[in-house]
Motif scaffolding. Structure first.
Motif, PDB file in Angstrom:
ATOM      1  N   THR A  80      53.415  46.004  13.773  1.00 37.90           N
ATOM      2  CA  THR A  80      54.795  45.580  13.528  1.00 37.90           C
ATOM      3  C   THR A  80      55.097  45.662  12.028  1.00 37.90           C
ATOM      4  OG1 THR A  80      54.637  44.138  15.441  1.00 37.90           O
ATOM      5  CG2 THR A  80      56.468  43.738  13.954  1.00 37.90           C
ATOM      6  N   ASP A 297      58.651  47.166  20.171  1.00 35.19           N
ATOM      7  CA  ASP A 297      57.363  46.502  20.039  1.00 35.19           C
ATOM      8  C   ASP A 297      56.903  46.086  21.435  1.00 35.19           C
ATOM      9  OD1 ASP A 297      55.271  45.586  18.575  1.00 35.19           O
ATOM     10  OD2 ASP A 297      56.435  44.168  17.373  1.00 35.19           O
ATOM     11  N   GLU A 298      55.612  45.850  21.609  1.00 39.33           N
ATOM     12  CA  GLU A 298      55.076  45.450  22.922  1.00 39.33           C
ATOM     13  C   GLU A 298      55.583  46.418  23.989  1.00 39.33           C
ATOM     14  OE1 GLU A 298      53.243  42.777  22.418  1.00 39.33           O
ATOM     15  OE2 GLU A 298      54.176  42.054  20.575  1.00 39.33           O
ATOM     16  N   ARG A 398      45.864  37.074  12.015  1.00 33.23           N
ATOM     17  CA  ARG A 398      47.092  36.363  12.362  1.00 33.23           C
ATOM     18  C   ARG A 398      46.888  34.858  12.327  1.00 33.23           C
ATOM     19  NH1 ARG A 398      49.640  38.844  16.978  1.00 33.23           N
ATOM     20  NH2 ARG A 398      50.894  39.967  15.474  1.00 33.23           N
TER      21      ARG A 398
HETATM   22 MG   LIG Z   1      53.248  43.385  16.725  1.00 31.38          MG
END
Ligand SMILES: [Mg+2]
Ligand SMILES: Nc1ncnc2c1ncn2[C@@H]1O[C@H](COP(=O)(O)OP(=O)(O)OP(=O)(O)O)[C@@H](O)[C@H]1O
Length: 456
Positions: A80, A297-298, A398
């Protein structure tokens, strides 16, 4: 006239959800499109950044890449982030639209309508406009005023006599109350360089004339100094203005009928009329198409219907560059029982070039955390950074990055402006990583014969 409007629409921001990636300012490539290890907020992931950069170059040059881009990599490795970097690299008026695959299920709109709107938001139309304007340095100005009918402290302008000069000529024009009241409000005085739109009467103060300034020196501070305009006072000015095809579609449902219902459907009829008009404008060289990027995304969250629709749409004349991202290996295509690489049907995969992101090294994790902390205005003690880097390596980047803000809150409550090890220790004690949350539930459910069936 086709009756299609292409102006007069509100602008809305196309970028969303950038908070997590506020440290990213571009793709960090050099002039040969090679990735610089740390640049523009991005660290490592050189191949994926270059893959993205080449696509951006094609889009910027207005060329249509034959293929879309698929970014593949484990969670939290910057897919992303790289897409956001692409957005930042595009020119100001090149659209970038970001959505998540799951968003197609979240609206009352049909899935294909949602996707059509997303695609049309991602295609811009650059309109070349010629405006007739009066432009010059104010040589003299006389505004005719009268007291405001209700407010004794204010005055209203009834009209004005205005002399504008350029280096070539001087022209005196008489203006009505609409222009005059703007002149009053903007406090236009001799020596200002102004522009008045001949059609709409809009007044813009361009700055203070450099030549006039010498006479006023010391009297008051000035804003922008500009040259005294050249050429005639009344002239044609060329400007550009970019709208997305979706903006134009929307302007036309509004133009067509009264706005009784909020969510009106954009019919195929409106769209094909808009397209015809757009083609005409392009043919007449009054406009230029600016295909941008649609980032999904995804992407594994899209279903078979969405994929086949996307696939067809990409063949159309007006199509943006599509960038997809996923962290799934082989999985079921939604809406079917078929397994496919990344949950993407093979015919769609054929249209995509694939680039991968990798798990970052310890050094890269550290650098990313450092950059993120700096971007969010978080002062990190070196040992706290070391501990967060450990967490990033042991769990995920993350997870470590997500602890930054809470750690700052704890630090503040403990009376420290710097985030230290003890603050990170505290938040690490209360928030767990997703691997731990899965393991925890599995262990707990196993203990109970009734609940253990949820493990199946
Ligand atoms: Mg992402
Ligand atoms: N190489 C990198 N350089 C700079 N920041 C990064 C990098 N990789 C990840 N980040 C930052 O780490 C966080 C997680 O990255 P990101 O959301 O881009 O991962 P992702 O690959 O999209 O993960 P997912 O598969 O879960 O969607 C973000 O805040 C992102 O900005």
């Amino acid at each position: 006239m086709s009756g299609i409007v292409v102006k007069e629409v509100e602008r809305r921001p196309v970028e969303r959800g950038l908070g997590l990636h506020s440290h990213i300012t571009g793709l960090g490539l050099d002039e040969k499109l090679k990735a610089i290890h740390i640049a523009d907020g991005l660290v490592g992931q050189e191949e994926a950044r270059e893959a993205a950069g080449i696509m951006v170059e094609l889009v910027k040059k207005g060329r249509r890449p034959g293929h879309g881009l698929l970014l593949v990599g484990p969670p939290g490795t910057g897919k992303t982030a790289i897409a956001i970097g692409m957005a930042r690299e595009l020119g100001r008026d090149v659209p970038f639209v970001a959505m998540s695959g799951s968003e197609i299920y979240g609206t009352t709109m049909k899935k294909t309508e949602f996707l059509t709107q997303a695609m049309r938001r991602a295609i811009g139309l650059r309109l070349f406009e010629q405006r007739e304007v009066y432009e010059g340095e104010v040589a003299s100005i006389e505004i005719e005023k009268s007291p405001h009918p209700f407010n004794p402290y204010a005055q209203v302008a009834l009209g004005a006599l205005l002399t504008l000069k350029t280096s070539k000529e001087e022209k005196t024009i008489e203006v009505g109350d609409r222009v005059a009241s703007q002149l009053l409000r903007l406090n236009v005085r001799t020596g200002d360089v102004i522009e008045i739109d001949a059609e709409t009467g809009r007044v813009v103060k361009l700055g203070r004339s450099k030549l006039a300034e010498s006479k006023w020196k010391g009297e008051y501070r000035v804003g922008r100094l500009v040259d005294r305009p050249d050429g005639p006072v009344r002239k044609t000015k060329k400007t550009t203005h970019t709208l997305s095809l979706h903006d134009i579609d929307m302007a036309n449902i509004r133009a067509g009928r009264a706005l009784l219902f909020r969510e009106e459907e954009i019919t195929d009829e409106i769209r094909s009329k808009v397209d015809e008009e757009v083609e005409r404008l392009i043919k007449d060289k009054q406009a230029q198409l600016v295909p941008g990027i649609l980032f999904i995304d995804e992407a594994h969250m899209l279903d078979i219907e969405a994929f086949s629709f996307l696939n067809r749409s990409l063949e159309q004349e007006f199509a943006p560059l599509v960038v997809l991202a996923t962290n799934r290996a082989v999985t079921k295509i939604r809406g079917t029982d078929l397994f496919s690489p990344h949950g993407i049907p093979i015919d769609m995969l054929d249209r995509l070039l694939i680039a991968k992101t990798k798990l970052p090294s310890r050094d890269d994790i550290k650098k990313i955390l450092e950059i993120k902390a700096a971007a969010d205005g978080i002062d990190l003690d070196p040992q706290a950074l070391e501990l967060l880097t450990d967490l990033g390596e042991k769990h995920t980047l993350r997870y470590a990055a997500q602890l930054l803000q809470p750690a700052k809150v704890i630090a503040e409550y403990m009376g420290s402006s710097v985030v230290k090890v003890e603050h990170v220790e505290r938040v690490k004690g209360v928030y767990i990583d997703v691997r731990d949350s899965i393991r925890y539930l599995e262990d707990e459910l196993k203990k109970d014969p009734v609940f253990s069936q949820f493990l199946k």
